[in-house]
Design an enzyme around this catalytic site. Structure first.
Site, PDB file in Angstrom:
ATOM      1  N   ARG A 191       0.632  -1.157   0.062  1.00 42.15           N
ATOM      2  CA  ARG A 191       0.152   0.126  -0.014  1.00 42.15           C
ATOM      3  C   ARG A 191       0.784   1.236   0.130  1.00 42.15           C
ATOM      4  O   ARG A 191       0.417   2.271   0.710  1.00 42.15           O
ATOM      5  CB  ARG A 191      -1.013   0.031   1.203  1.00 42.15           C
ATOM      6  CG  ARG A 191      -2.254  -0.836   1.165  1.00 42.15           C
ATOM      7  CD  ARG A 191      -2.716  -0.893  -0.131  1.00 42.15           C
ATOM      8  NE  ARG A 191      -3.906  -2.146   0.166  1.00 42.15           N
ATOM      9  CZ  ARG A 191      -3.258  -3.353  -0.674  1.00 42.15           C
ATOM     10  NH1 ARG A 191      -2.212  -3.247  -1.095  1.00 42.15           N
ATOM     11  NH2 ARG A 191      -4.127  -4.410  -0.537  1.00 42.15           N
ATOM     12  N   SER A 249     -10.685   0.438   3.235  1.00 41.43           N
ATOM     13  CA  SER A 249      -9.660   0.320   4.407  1.00 41.43           C
ATOM     14  C   SER A 249      -9.288   1.606   5.116  1.00 41.43           C
ATOM     15  O   SER A 249      -8.662   2.334   4.345  1.00 41.43           O
ATOM     16  CB  SER A 249      -8.718  -0.757   4.326  1.00 41.43           C
ATOM     17  OG  SER A 249      -9.065  -2.119   3.881  1.00 41.43           O
ATOM     18  N   GLU A 302      -4.636   4.334   5.974  1.00 37.85           N
ATOM     19  CA  GLU A 302      -4.327   4.282   4.817  1.00 37.85           C
ATOM     20  C   GLU A 302      -5.032   5.432   4.160  1.00 37.85           C
ATOM     21  O   GLU A 302      -4.594   5.883   2.996  1.00 37.85           O
ATOM     22  CB  GLU A 302      -5.060   2.748   4.342  1.00 37.85           C
ATOM     23  CG  GLU A 302      -4.780   2.523   2.767  1.00 37.85           C
ATOM     24  CD  GLU A 302      -5.675   1.161   2.294  1.00 37.85           C
ATOM     25  OE1 GLU A 302      -5.374   0.085   3.341  1.00 37.85           O
ATOM     26  OE2 GLU A 302      -6.286   1.109   1.292  1.00 37.85           O
TER      27      GLU A 302
HETATM   28  C1  LIG Z   1     -15.567   0.913  -1.233  1.00 38.74           C
HETATM   29  C2  LIG Z   1     -14.057   1.175  -1.477  1.00 38.74           C
HETATM   30  C3  LIG Z   1     -13.393   0.040  -1.560  1.00 38.74           C
HETATM   31  C4  LIG Z   1     -11.993   0.097  -1.887  1.00 38.74           C
HETATM   32  N1  LIG Z   1     -11.166  -1.072  -1.804  1.00 38.74           N
HETATM   33  C5  LIG Z   1     -10.146  -0.978  -2.170  1.00 38.74           C
HETATM   34  C6  LIG Z   1      -9.091  -2.216  -2.330  1.00 38.74           C
HETATM   35  O1  LIG Z   1      -9.362  -3.407  -2.391  1.00 38.74           O
HETATM   36  N2  LIG Z   1      -7.777  -2.079  -2.227  1.00 38.74           N
HETATM   37  C7  LIG Z   1      -7.183  -0.609  -2.339  1.00 38.74           C
HETATM   38  O2  LIG Z   1      -5.893  -0.750  -2.385  1.00 38.74           O
HETATM   39  N3  LIG Z   1      -7.936   0.457  -2.198  1.00 38.74           N
HETATM   40  C8  LIG Z   1      -9.180   0.102  -1.862  1.00 38.74           C
HETATM   41  N4  LIG Z   1      -9.868   1.333  -1.754  1.00 38.74           N
HETATM   42  C9  LIG Z   1      -9.322   2.669  -1.752  1.00 38.74           C
HETATM   43  C10 LIG Z   1      -9.285   3.509  -3.148  1.00 38.74           C
HETATM   44  O3  LIG Z   1     -10.093   3.053  -3.976  1.00 38.74           O
HETATM   45  C11 LIG Z   1      -8.007   3.239  -3.823  1.00 38.74           C
HETATM   46  O4  LIG Z   1      -6.919   4.015  -3.177  1.00 38.74           O
HETATM   47  C12 LIG Z   1      -7.928   4.172  -5.134  1.00 38.74           C
HETATM   48  O5  LIG Z   1      -6.660   3.819  -6.043  1.00 38.74           O
HETATM   49  C13 LIG Z   1      -7.965   5.578  -4.889  1.00 38.74           C
HETATM   50  O6  LIG Z   1      -8.387   6.133  -6.340  1.00 38.74           O
HETATM   51  P1  LIG Z   1      -9.077   7.507  -6.565  1.00 38.74           P
HETATM   52  O7  LIG Z   1      -8.815   7.808  -8.024  1.00 38.74           O
HETATM   53  O8  LIG Z   1     -10.325   7.488  -6.051  1.00 38.74           O
HETATM   54  O9  LIG Z   1      -7.907   8.421  -5.690  1.00 38.74           O
HETATM   55  P2  LIG Z   1      -8.330   9.663  -4.905  1.00 38.74           P
HETATM   56  O10 LIG Z   1      -8.806   9.300  -3.544  1.00 38.74           O
HETATM   57  O11 LIG Z   1      -8.668  10.811  -5.756  1.00 38.74           O
HETATM   58  O12 LIG Z   1      -6.620   9.887  -4.317  1.00 38.74           O
HETATM   59  C14 LIG Z   1      -5.900   9.265  -3.660  1.00 38.74           C
HETATM   60  C15 LIG Z   1      -4.628   9.811  -3.532  1.00 38.74           C
HETATM   61  O13 LIG Z   1      -3.658   9.906  -4.687  1.00 38.74           O
HETATM   62  C16 LIG Z   1      -3.492  10.927  -5.242  1.00 38.74           C
HETATM   63  N5  LIG Z   1      -3.752  11.016  -6.747  1.00 38.74           N
HETATM   64  C17 LIG Z   1      -5.038  10.426  -7.381  1.00 38.74           C
HETATM   65  N6  LIG Z   1      -4.782  10.689  -8.599  1.00 38.74           N
HETATM   66  C18 LIG Z   1      -3.411  11.150  -8.834  1.00 38.74           C
HETATM   67  C19 LIG Z   1      -2.546  11.331 -10.077  1.00 38.74           C
HETATM   68  N7  LIG Z   1      -3.135  11.026 -11.295  1.00 38.74           N
HETATM   69  N8  LIG Z   1      -1.397  11.800  -9.822  1.00 38.74           N
HETATM   70  C20 LIG Z   1      -0.759  12.182  -8.644  1.00 38.74           C
HETATM   71  N9  LIG Z   1      -1.523  11.810  -7.508  1.00 38.74           N
HETATM   72  C21 LIG Z   1      -2.896  11.342  -7.695  1.00 38.74           C
HETATM   73  C22 LIG Z   1      -4.343  12.033  -4.340  1.00 38.74           C
HETATM   74  O14 LIG Z   1      -3.731  13.355  -4.431  1.00 38.74           O
HETATM   75  C23 LIG Z   1      -4.400  11.297  -3.058  1.00 38.74           C
HETATM   76  O15 LIG Z   1      -3.153  11.482  -2.357  1.00 38.74           O
HETATM   77  C24 LIG Z   1     -11.364   1.482  -1.653  1.00 38.74           C
HETATM   78  C25 LIG Z   1     -12.161   2.645  -1.530  1.00 38.74           C
HETATM   79  C26 LIG Z   1     -13.542   2.361  -1.321  1.00 38.74           C
HETATM   80  C27 LIG Z   1     -14.356   3.450  -1.004  1.00 38.74           C
END
Ligand SMILES: Cc1cc2nc3c(=O)[nH]c(=O)nc-3n(C[C@H](O)[C@H](O)[C@H](O)COP(=O)(O)OP(=O)(O)OC[C@H]3O[C@@H](n4cnc5c(N)ncnc54)[C@H](O)[C@@H]3O)c2cc1C
Length: 355
Positions: free
Chosen positions: A165, A249, A350
């Site tokens: 992670r 998480s 996380e």
């Molecule tokens: C219901 C649910 C289930 C989930 N299950 C999992 C799982 O099984 N495994 C897991 O690992 N995670 C899980 N997650 C967490 C999440 O979905 C992941 O971490 C996902 O990759 C976040 O993507 P996002 O585009 O929504 O990121 P955001 O929330 O928009 O951003 C997350 C971080 O990444 C940065 N960021 C985003 N895009 C970029 C970019 N293009 N360049 C640089 N920085 C960037 C942001 O600044 C922030 O720091 C879950 C979340 C939810 C709500």
């Protein structure tokens, strides 16, 4: 020219649906847009926050006094190379629609990561993982835009510092780059991976995998098992399921050395616990289930306080029912203190908390 809006509510852009307004907000569909947004923020001397799908982000109740830059770069292309396929994916593509597409095409490598919300560009940041797969195992390279110099660079997998992670983008290079494109190496007409015991058990009992062809048929079977497991735990976003208003998480599974593990087991035995502590080997250390630590410290699924709580379906997911970021962070602190008191162990977040 990129459209810059003022005073935009951020909660609509996050899965937690929490947070006040952004002073400035823009959605960037090209690298040129991104550069323009970065230059404008610099000219106003304001901080920039990069937003993907907001599924791992919690904004403060006061919002963000700067620029929130939403990544909206689109495009997917596939290139065959021997038995493999290289997928070039722009950062603003949705992660799960991309996984679905690869499964439909019979390309193996990310099928167990089905159902994870968010955008492709965020997946390298915390090296997303689930059910025995991690995105690092399929990433060939990550193309980034350096925020300071506006220079584009392609970083090979081994340059990304991936681990459980985390990556260089979350640690020593946090805030330095914007991910604009990710390249994945997948296996053409591949077999699915299902090493994770929960997935293996269901696949073995409910799906006659040996009768299914390599590629699409068998990959779809595993994707469906993963999606149904995730739905039961409220881990697939569903507007009709209030337990999905989470960031997945909330805490990391702690990685402990032998001395710490011995201490955890001793505390558990002393408190009358008979069942084994759930652990997983991790390099020369041990990963301990954070959900188990939280439950054994007295916090049950469904525990609710001030409009926020622990999901009724997953101990590791904190949920916003109708609360505030303040209430959520107070609950997180209460849980952390409880685990610290019971096991003398500090849980790390996380999720990304942005203020
Ligand atoms: C219901 C649910 C289930 C989930 N299950 C999992 C799982 O099984 N495994 C897991 O690992 N995670 C899980 N997650 C967490 C999440 O979905 C992941 O971490 C996902 O990759 C976040 O993507 P996002 O585009 O929504 O990121 P955001 O929330 O928009 O951003 C997350 C971080 O990444 C940065 N960021 C985003 N895009 C970029 C970019 N293009 N360049 C640089 N920085 C960037 C942001 O600044 C922030 O720091 C879950 C979340 C939810 C709500």
């Amino acid at each position: 020219m990129v459209l810059i809006q003022e005073n935009i509510s951020l909660k609509e852009f996050t899965s937690m649906r929490l947070g006040g307004p952004a002073k400035y907000f823009c959605s960037c569909s090209s690298v040129e847009d991104l550069k323009e947004a970065l230059r404008t923020a610099r000219s106003k001397n304001l901080p920039v926050h990069i937003l993907g799908g907001g599924s791992n982000t919690i904004f403060s109740d006061n919002g963000f006094n700067g620029f929130v830059v939403k990544i909206n770069l689109k495009g997917i292309s596939f290139y065959e190379t021997g038995n493999d396929v290289l997928a070039r994916v722009q950062a603003g593509e949705g992660w799960d629609p991309f996984v679905r597409l690869t499964v439909e095409k019979g390309f193996a490598g990310i099928e167990c990561l089905s159902g994870i919300p968010g955008m492709v560009g965020a997946t390298p940041i915390q090296n997303v993982g689930a059910y025995g797969q991690e995105v690092k195992d399929a990433i060939e390279s990550v193309t980034v835009l350096e925020r300071e110099t506006l220079k584009e660079t392609e970083l090979k997998n081994e340059e990304c510092g991936f681990s459980y992670r985390t990556s260089r983008f979350k640690t020593h290079d946090s805030g330095k780059y914007i991910v604009i494109e990710v390249k994945f190496r997948l296996t053409k007409n591949g077999r699915p991976a299902f090493h994770y015991p929960e997935v293996r058990k269901i696949v073995e009992t409910s799906v006659n995998l040996s009768s299914l062809a390599d590629g699409k048929e068998s990959l779809e079977a595993v994707r469906n098992v993963v999606l149904s497991l995730r739905k039961k735990k409220s881990m697939v976003i569903d507007p009709n399921d209030p337990n999905t208003r989470s960031v997945g998480s909330f805490f990391l599974n702690p990685i402990v050395d032998d001395a710490m593990l011995t201490q955890i087991i001793a505390v558990w035995k002393k408190s009358g616990g008979g069942t084994p502590v759930p652990t997983f080997p991790f390099e020369d250390k041990t990963k301990v289930s954070a959900a188990w630590l939280i439950e054994k410290s007295g916090f049950k699924k469904g525990y609710t306080v001030n409009g926020v709580g622990i999901s009724g379906n997953h101990t590791l997911a904190l949920v916003n029912y109708n609360g505030t970021t303040k209430a959520l962070l107070e609950l997180a602190e209460e849980i952390r203190n409880g685990v610290e008191k019971m096991f003398n162990l500090h849980l790390e977040l996380e999720a990304n908390v942005i203020s």
